[in-house]
Every structure is written in structure tokens, then in C-alpha cells.
Design an enzyme around this catalytic site. Structure first.
Site: not given
Ligand code: PGA
Length: 240
Positions: A67, A136, A138, A143
Site C-alpha cells: 500500500d 481499526n 485494517h 478500511e
Molecule cells: P503500525 O501500523 O505497524 O505502525 O502499527 C500497522 C498498520 O496500520 O498496518
């Protein structure tokens, strides 16, 4: 899901690196995808060392971005491309046979999307998808409420993601959209590794494991994947 609880972040990262290296040793032409974020940083540093020490040969493997933030490119600190350069490509002495790194700064973002999907389809399915979990739930930028039939797509970021992104950018950038592999592409991977670390992830990890599998918490859909490793440190597993 095969759940592995490790003593700490380092042990979690080593475990994920071990599974990744073993998989590439068995399948030199593996098609793989890594995420960005705080979670996979050490995993990727360790993997880079493995490759540089010639323990894992990636010369026939292919890599694709999971992404990117729409509007940001590799020069922008906090972008996924910048992260991949810092923890993987800027460290590697050897290269993948082929790779596609999303450029969210491409003014023609629809073209970038098409190129991502075309590259994906050239090598599909993924042999390995490595993922983190957002607060959340995701995965990539899929999302809450995402259409699970989608492949590569552009999506509006939800409010949780917009709050969390301050940790990557401060007030420098305020992206509103992400470009991401879709759930359909991720679920098609032969093997999936999902990592989560820290107390702040304990609630969402509990939902992912014990909640109903639904697109409201996209990572919970991984309950239905036949070969998914959920690798946690003790803190992330503390509500299970
Ligand atoms: P993070 O992000 O590893 O910085 O907690 C995880 C994500 O949003 O996939």
C-alpha cells in the site's frame, strides 16, 4: 489462524523472518509482499541481514508493495516507499528479480493503480503476504466496510487511520486516500503472516481472533484463510 505468542517485539520479528526465509528457500521464485509501519521495521531489518549474509537468495523472487499514501513518494519521510528503502531496499546488497514499489506521488494515480494491478497479475497469486494490523483492524489500506471483492484500489482513509498517521508525518502531510492491494488479492496468498506488537493493539487483536469475521474489522477475515500465522508479542496477545 495459527497463533504464535512471542516474548517480545524482537522475538516476534525473528519468528516472522524465519517463516519468510524458509518459504523463499523452498520456493526461490516466490512472489511476496511486505507492509510498512512500526510493526514490520525490525522484521525487515532482520530479513535484509539474512539476504546480505547469503542465507536467503532473493535473486529469483518478486516483490510488490502492499500500500501507499496517495500524494506521497519515496522522498517523503513517512511514506511506505521511504520506509521500504530505509529497512529493505537501501540495505540489500542483492536484489529481487523484479519489484514494484507504489509511487503515491504519481500525478496520474489511476495509471499507478493500473501498473500495480498489472504487476500483481503477472506474478499472482502471492506466495507470501506479510501484514500488520491497524488500530481499526485494517490490513493494507483496506478500511472498515471495504468491498472484499476488490483488487488494487484507491480508498478514502478512515478517521482512525487519519489520527494514527500523525505518528508517521507529524503535521507535514495530511493524506486523505490510500492505494492498496485489495482483500481479494491478499486472501489469495498461499501463506499470510500477520504481526502485532504492543498493548495498544490488544483490543483489536482480540476482535480479529474472537470477533465475527467481517469486513468491519478487515483483519478478522483472515480467520477464513487456510494458512495464516498470527504472530504476536505478549502485550498484543494480552486480551486473548
Ligand atoms: P503500525 O501500523 O505497524 O505502525 O502499527 C500497522 C498498520 O496500520 O498496518
Amino acid at each position: 489462524m495459527k497463533i504464535e505468542v512471542c516474548s517480545d517485539y524482537e522475538a516476534m520479528s525473528k519468528k516472522a523472518c524465519g517463516i519468510t526465509s524458509d518459504l523463499i528457500k523452498k520456493n526461490k521464485k516466490a512472489f511476496i509482499s511486505f507492509p510498512c509501519g512500526d510493526t514490520p521495521a525490525l522484521f525487515m531489518d532482520l530479513f535484509s541481514e539474512e539476504v546480505n549474509d547469503k542465507k536467503t537468495d532473493i535473486s529469483e523472487a518478486a516483490f510488490i508493495s502492499l500500500d501507499e499514501w496517495v500524494g506521497l513518494g519515496e522522498k517523503d519521510e513517512g511514506s511506505c516507499a521511504h520506509f521500504l528503502n530505509a529497512h529493505l531496499f537501501g540495505k540489500l546488497k542483492y536484489n529481487f528479480a523484479n519489484k514494484f514499489i507504489l509511487n503515491g506521488a504519481n500525478k496520474n494515480i489511476e495509471e499507478e493503480l493500473r501498473n500495480h494491478e498489472d504487476f500483481f497479475n503477472k506474478y499472482a497469486p502471492l506466495n507470501l503476504s506479510v501484514l500488520g494490523i491497524g488500530l481499526n483492524g485494517h490490513i493494507g489500506f483496506n478500511e472498515s466496510g471495504v468491498d472484499i471483492s476488490l483488487n488494487s484500489h484507491i480508498i478514502d482513509l478512515d478517521n482512525v487511520t487519519k489520527k494514527v498517521m500523525v505518528k508517521y508525518f507529524g503535521n507535514n502531510f495530511k493524506p486523505t486516500r490510500g492505494i492498496t492491494q485489495g482483500i481479494n488479492q491478499i486472501m489469495g496468498a498461499e501463506t499470510i503472516i500477520v504481526m502485532a506488537s504492543g498493548k495498544h493493539k490488544a483490543d483489536v487483536v482480540n476482535l480479529v481472533v474472537n470477533g465475527k469475521a467481517s469486513n468491519e474489522v478487515p483483519a478478522s477475515l483472515l480467520q477464513n484463510h487456510k494458512n495464516c500465522f498470527l504472530i504476536l508479542d505478549k502485550d498484543a496477545a494480552s486480551n486473548l
